[in-house]
Scaffold this motif. Structure first.
Motif, PDB file in Angstrom:
ATOM      1  N   SER A  11       0.823  -1.200   0.000  1.00 52.10           N
ATOM      2  CA  SER A  11       0.000   0.000   0.000  1.00 52.10           C
ATOM      3  C   SER A  11       0.859   1.253   0.000  1.00 52.10           C
ATOM      4  CB  SER A  11      -0.908   0.017   1.231  1.00 52.10           C
ATOM      5  OG  SER A  11      -0.131   0.056   2.403  1.00 52.10           O
ATOM      6  N   THR A  12       2.164   1.086   0.188  1.00 45.71           N
ATOM      7  CA  THR A  12       3.101   2.193   0.058  1.00 45.71           C
ATOM      8  C   THR A  12       4.304   1.691  -0.721  1.00 45.71           C
ATOM      9  OG1 THR A  12       4.294   1.646   2.079  1.00 45.71           O
ATOM     10  CG2 THR A  12       2.440   3.151   2.305  1.00 45.71           C
ATOM     11  N   GLU A  13       4.998   2.592  -1.386  1.00 45.25           N
ATOM     12  CA  GLU A  13       6.228   2.201  -2.068  1.00 45.25           C
ATOM     13  C   GLU A  13       7.323   1.979  -1.039  1.00 45.25           C
ATOM     14  OE1 GLU A  13       6.685   1.572  -5.326  1.00 45.25           O
ATOM     15  OE2 GLU A  13       4.507   1.717  -5.315  1.00 45.25           O
ATOM     16  N   PRO A  14       8.303   1.127  -1.329  1.00 46.17           N
ATOM     17  CA  PRO A  14       9.423   0.957  -0.398  1.00 46.17           C
ATOM     18  C   PRO A  14      10.051   2.305  -0.067  1.00 46.17           C
ATOM     19  CG  PRO A  14       9.517  -0.686  -2.135  1.00 46.17           C
ATOM     20  CD  PRO A  14       8.428   0.272  -2.507  1.00 46.17           C
ATOM     21  N   THR A  15      10.424   2.454   1.185  1.00 55.45           N
ATOM     22  CA  THR A  15      10.979   3.715   1.641  1.00 55.45           C
ATOM     23  C   THR A  15      12.149   3.445   2.566  1.00 55.45           C
ATOM     24  OG1 THR A  15      10.492   5.753   2.850  1.00 55.45           O
ATOM     25  CG2 THR A  15       9.300   3.823   3.529  1.00 55.45           C
ATOM     26  N   GLU A  16      13.034   4.413   2.680  1.00 57.63           N
ATOM     27  CA  GLU A  16      14.202   4.219   3.540  1.00 57.63           C
ATOM     28  C   GLU A  16      13.815   4.135   5.005  1.00 57.63           C
ATOM     29  OE1 GLU A  16      17.264   3.524   2.629  1.00 57.63           O
ATOM     30  OE2 GLU A  16      16.484   3.495   0.610  1.00 57.63           O
ATOM     31  N   ALA A  75      11.466  -0.905   3.706  1.00 57.01           N
ATOM     32  CA  ALA A  75      10.231  -1.550   4.165  1.00 57.01           C
ATOM     33  C   ALA A  75       9.042  -0.987   3.419  1.00 57.01           C
ATOM     34  CB  ALA A  75      10.043  -1.342   5.665  1.00 57.01           C
ATOM     35  N   ARG A  76       8.003  -1.788   3.356  1.00 57.90           N
ATOM     36  CA  ARG A  76       6.735  -1.299   2.834  1.00 57.90           C
ATOM     37  C   ARG A  76       5.613  -1.901   3.663  1.00 57.90           C
ATOM     38  NH1 ARG A  76       5.206  -4.487  -2.765  1.00 57.90           N
ATOM     39  NH2 ARG A  76       5.632  -6.606  -2.068  1.00 57.90           N
ATOM     40  N   LEU A  77       4.584  -1.127   3.885  1.00 57.10           N
ATOM     41  CA  LEU A  77       3.412  -1.603   4.585  1.00 57.10           C
ATOM     42  C   LEU A  77       2.600  -2.467   3.639  1.00 57.10           C
ATOM     43  CD1 LEU A  77       1.526  -1.438   7.096  1.00 57.10           C
ATOM     44  CD2 LEU A  77       0.496   0.572   6.026  1.00 57.10           C
ATOM     45  N   ILE A  78       2.177  -3.643   4.117  1.00 56.15           N
ATOM     46  CA  ILE A  78       1.454  -4.576   3.272  1.00 56.15           C
ATOM     47  C   ILE A  78      -0.039  -4.304   3.342  1.00 56.15           C
ATOM     48  CG2 ILE A  78       0.949  -7.014   2.887  1.00 56.15           C
ATOM     49  CD1 ILE A  78       3.828  -6.219   2.302  1.00 56.15           C
ATOM     50  N   TYR A 123       4.572  -5.774   7.490  1.00 54.18           N
ATOM     51  CA  TYR A 123       5.501  -5.084   6.610  1.00 54.18           C
ATOM     52  C   TYR A 123       6.368  -6.082   5.855  1.00 54.18           C
ATOM     53  CZ  TYR A 123       4.419  -1.248   9.845  1.00 54.18           C
ATOM     54  OH  TYR A 123       3.761  -0.318  10.625  1.00 54.18           O
ATOM     55  N   GLU A 124       6.693  -5.745   4.624  1.00 52.95           N
ATOM     56  CA  GLU A 124       7.756  -6.447   3.919  1.00 52.95           C
ATOM     57  C   GLU A 124       9.040  -5.679   4.151  1.00 52.95           C
ATOM     58  OE1 GLU A 124       9.305  -7.721  -0.531  1.00 52.95           O
ATOM     59  OE2 GLU A 124       7.177  -7.245  -0.232  1.00 52.95           O
ATOM     60  N   VAL A 125      10.056  -6.373   4.637  1.00 51.60           N
ATOM     61  CA  VAL A 125      11.339  -5.761   4.983  1.00 51.60           C
ATOM     62  C   VAL A 125      12.426  -6.438   4.161  1.00 51.60           C
ATOM     63  CG1 VAL A 125      12.981  -5.322   6.846  1.00 51.60           C
ATOM     64  CG2 VAL A 125      10.528  -5.269   7.322  1.00 51.60           C
ATOM     65  N   SER A 126      13.381  -5.658   3.638  1.00 48.16           N
ATOM     66  CA  SER A 126      14.443  -6.234   2.821  1.00 48.16           C
ATOM     67  C   SER A 126      15.761  -5.529   3.075  1.00 48.16           C
ATOM     68  CB  SER A 126      14.087  -6.124   1.334  1.00 48.16           C
ATOM     69  OG  SER A 126      15.158  -6.593   0.525  1.00 48.16           O
ATOM     70  N   HIS A 129      14.224 -10.959   1.494  1.00 45.12           N
ATOM     71  CA  HIS A 129      12.954 -10.308   1.826  1.00 45.12           C
ATOM     72  C   HIS A 129      12.277 -11.097   2.946  1.00 45.12           C
ATOM     73  CE1 HIS A 129      12.779  -7.546  -1.716  1.00 45.12           C
ATOM     74  NE2 HIS A 129      13.641  -8.447  -2.166  1.00 45.12           N
ATOM     75  N   TRP A 130      11.826 -10.367   3.965  1.00 43.50           N
ATOM     76  CA  TRP A 130      11.122 -10.981   5.081  1.00 43.50           C
ATOM     77  C   TRP A 130       9.769 -10.295   5.260  1.00 43.50           C
ATOM     78  CZ3 TRP A 130      16.124  -8.879   5.866  1.00 43.50           C
ATOM     79  CH2 TRP A 130      17.156  -9.804   5.978  1.00 43.50           C
ATOM     80  N   ILE A 131       8.924 -10.922   6.081  1.00 42.10           N
ATOM     81  CA  ILE A 131       7.678 -10.309   6.513  1.00 42.10           C
ATOM     82  C   ILE A 131       7.767 -10.082   8.016  1.00 42.10           C
ATOM     83  CG2 ILE A 131       5.178 -10.598   6.760  1.00 42.10           C
ATOM     84  CD1 ILE A 131       6.102 -10.138   3.889  1.00 42.10           C
ATOM     85  N   LEU A 132       7.472  -8.858   8.440  1.00 43.91           N
ATOM     86  CA  LEU A 132       7.481  -8.512   9.861  1.00 43.91           C
ATOM     87  C   LEU A 132       6.050  -8.270  10.311  1.00 43.91           C
ATOM     88  CD1 LEU A 132       9.886  -6.150  11.739  1.00 43.91           C
ATOM     89  CD2 LEU A 132       7.424  -5.826  12.002  1.00 43.91           C
ATOM     90  N   ARG A 133       5.695  -8.874  11.448  1.00 43.78           N
ATOM     91  CA  ARG A 133       4.361  -8.703  12.034  1.00 43.78           C
ATOM     92  C   ARG A 133       4.505  -8.149  13.444  1.00 43.78           C
ATOM     93  NH1 ARG A 133      -0.864 -10.145  10.289  1.00 43.78           N
ATOM     94  NH2 ARG A 133      -1.138 -11.826  11.796  1.00 43.78           N
ATOM     95  N   ARG A 134       3.678  -7.168  13.758  1.00 47.14           N
ATOM     96  CA  ARG A 134       3.665  -6.589  15.100  1.00 47.14           C
ATOM     97  C   ARG A 134       2.208  -6.332  15.507  1.00 47.14           C
ATOM     98  NH1 ARG A 134       4.765  -1.093  16.913  1.00 47.14           N
ATOM     99  NH2 ARG A 134       2.785  -1.613  17.935  1.00 47.14           N
ATOM    100  N   PRO A 135       1.935  -6.103  16.799  1.00 51.04           N
ATOM    101  CA  PRO A 135       0.557  -5.834  17.222  1.00 51.04           C
ATOM    102  C   PRO A 135       0.076  -4.485  16.695  1.00 51.04           C
ATOM    103  CG  PRO A 135       1.963  -6.413  19.094  1.00 51.04           C
ATOM    104  CD  PRO A 135       2.869  -6.138  17.935  1.00 51.04           C
ATOM    105  N   PRO A 136      -1.237  -4.259  16.730  1.00 53.03           N
ATOM    106  CA  PRO A 136      -1.763  -2.962  16.297  1.00 53.03           C
ATOM    107  C   PRO A 136      -1.254  -1.829  17.176  1.00 53.03           C
ATOM    108  CG  PRO A 136      -3.516  -4.587  16.525  1.00 53.03           C
ATOM    109  CD  PRO A 136      -2.289  -5.182  17.139  1.00 53.03           C
ATOM    110  N   TYR A 137      -1.248  -0.643  16.630  1.00 56.66           N
ATOM    111  CA  TYR A 137      -0.937   0.555  17.400  1.00 56.66           C
ATOM    112  C   TYR A 137      -2.180   0.937  18.192  1.00 56.66           C
ATOM    113  CZ  TYR A 137       2.990   0.758  14.186  1.00 56.66           C
ATOM    114  OH  TYR A 137       4.096   0.443  13.459  1.00 56.66           O
ATOM    115  N   GLY A 138      -2.003   1.406  19.412  1.00 54.67           N
ATOM    116  CA  GLY A 138      -3.142   1.805  20.232  1.00 54.67           C
ATOM    117  C   GLY A 138      -3.586   0.670  21.136  1.00 54.67           C
ATOM    118  N   GLU A 139      -4.675   0.901  21.861  1.00 59.33           N
ATOM    119  CA  GLU A 139      -5.176  -0.058  22.835  1.00 59.33           C
ATOM    120  C   GLU A 139      -5.775  -1.265  22.125  1.00 59.33           C
ATOM    121  OE1 GLU A 139      -8.432  -0.298  26.501  1.00 59.33           O
ATOM    122  OE2 GLU A 139      -8.298   1.482  25.246  1.00 59.33           O
TER     123      GLU A 139
END
Length: 356
Positions: A7-12, A43-46, A55-58, A63-73
């Motif tokens: 949903s975003t282009e790769p960014t530094e 990285a780019r947001l998937i 996120y896809e991280v490279s 290339h890897w996929i990174l998963r984290r919990p949602p932001y906020g409560e």
């Protein structure tokens, strides 16, 4: 929820948006990965994820996929990345295909929350009506058969044999689930909907006994599968294990049917017609196929499908609540709130038909 489309282009660095601190992640991975990194991280947001930011991280080579919990409560005990990583690691090498977990981090000082890194699968996920329109009639039937076989394989696993004997408590699973999602509704609701309490009461009163305990995925549907590009019937990985536990395995079948869209019928607002094409069997046929493959009777499944509609509606309200607070990541959340009402209505209609 599933890693396919950017949903975003790769960014530094996504750190400027307060999202993913790439310099911190780069320092951590350089120290933790065997051989370090081949170069600076991008990285780019998937797209597709309506819950855990993915996120896809490279490093320019891997290339890897990174998963984290949602932001906020978030709901306590939900979005536990260590649990998601553990169940995939436990099932690695089994008949249930899962991505390889590279590492997990429970130190919130790195990215603000625990996360894990897994191998990026080179495949495709079918999540929309247009996506599945590209499949042939035979491919749709074959994909369905493989989906059902994969679910049966998951449910046939002995938790103790794969190191998941302590993964949860199957007894009382349905009772805890109904109570949990009813409580969560009152914590995060953005509007008054008396049908939530009505449904919770009816589901509790008519709850079926536990007959088939085992490993529950919790969100098994077509867009949580990564399949081979050249063969849609070959599943490369089952994704999104955040709600996995030990419980009543028929709950997974209920979720699958809740998401199983049919031609000429109301579609689940998330899948929005993904399986409403010639070649995909009806929901009743999927149920019969599962029962046949597993060698069991599933006559009381309507309860499980009504519960799935109820649970998914609460989850969507939870995401809508976070979106209104400005803590969701991505640009695909504006329609979330409008999905809640239709699911609750359908859950009540199912409960009426089944006389729950």
């Amino acid at each position: 929820m599933t890693p396919v489309t950017a949903s975003t282009e790769p960014t530094e660095s996504l750190g400027a948006d307060g999202l993913l601190d790439l310099p911190a992640l780069e320092r951590y991975l350089s120290a933790e990965l065997d051989g370090g990194l081949a170069g600076p991280l991008t990285a780019r947001l998937i797209a597709g994820g309506r819950s855990n930011p993915t996120y896809e991280v490279s490093d320019g080579t891997t290339h890897w996929i990174l998963r984290r919990p949602p932001y906020g409560e978030v709901l306590q005990s939900a979005h536990d990345m260590s649990r998601e990583a553990r169940v995939m690691s436990a099932l690695a090498g089994s008949a249930v295909p899962v991505p390889d977990v590279v590492l997990e981090c429970d130190d919130p000082s790195v990215l603000g929350a625990g996360f894990y890194l897994m191998v990026k699968l080179e495949g495709r996920t079918y999540r929309t009506h247009d996506d599945t329109a590209t499949l042939t009639v035979d491919e749709r039937r074959q994909l369905t058969e493989r989906m059902v076989e994969t679910l049966v394989e998951l449910h046939s696993n002995d938790p103790a044999q794969v190191g998941l004997a302590d993964w949860g408590r199957a007894e009382g699973y349905l009772e805890r689930q109904v109570a949990r999602w009813a409580r969560q509704w009152h914590r995060i609701k953005t509007s008054e909907r008396p049908e939530v309490d009505e449904l919770a009461e009816r589901l509790t009163r008519s709850m079926p006994p536990l007959r088939f305990p085992g490993i529950v995925h919790g969100d098994f549907k077509i867009d949580n599968l990564m399949v081979a590009v050249d063969d849609p019937s070959r599943i490369l990985g089952v994704l999104d294990w955040e709600m996995s536990t030990l419980g009543d395995t028929l709950a997974d079948l209920g979720v699958l049917i809740s998401f199983w869209d049919e031609i000429g019928q109301l579609h689940n607002p998330i899948t929005a017609g993904a399986t409403a094409h010639e070649g995909f069997p009806t929901g009743a046929e999927v149920i019969a196929l599962y029962a046949d493959r597993r060698g069991i009777s599933v006559d009381d499944l309507e309860w499980y499908v009504a519960f799935a509609d109820f649970k998914i509606a609460v989850i969507l309200e939870q995401i809508h609540h976070r979106h209104l607070q400005g803590t969701t990541v991505g640009d695909w959340f504006d329609d979330i709130g409008g999905m809640v009402g239709p699911l609750l209505t359908r859950a009540r209609d199912r409960a009426d038909r089944a006389e729950l």
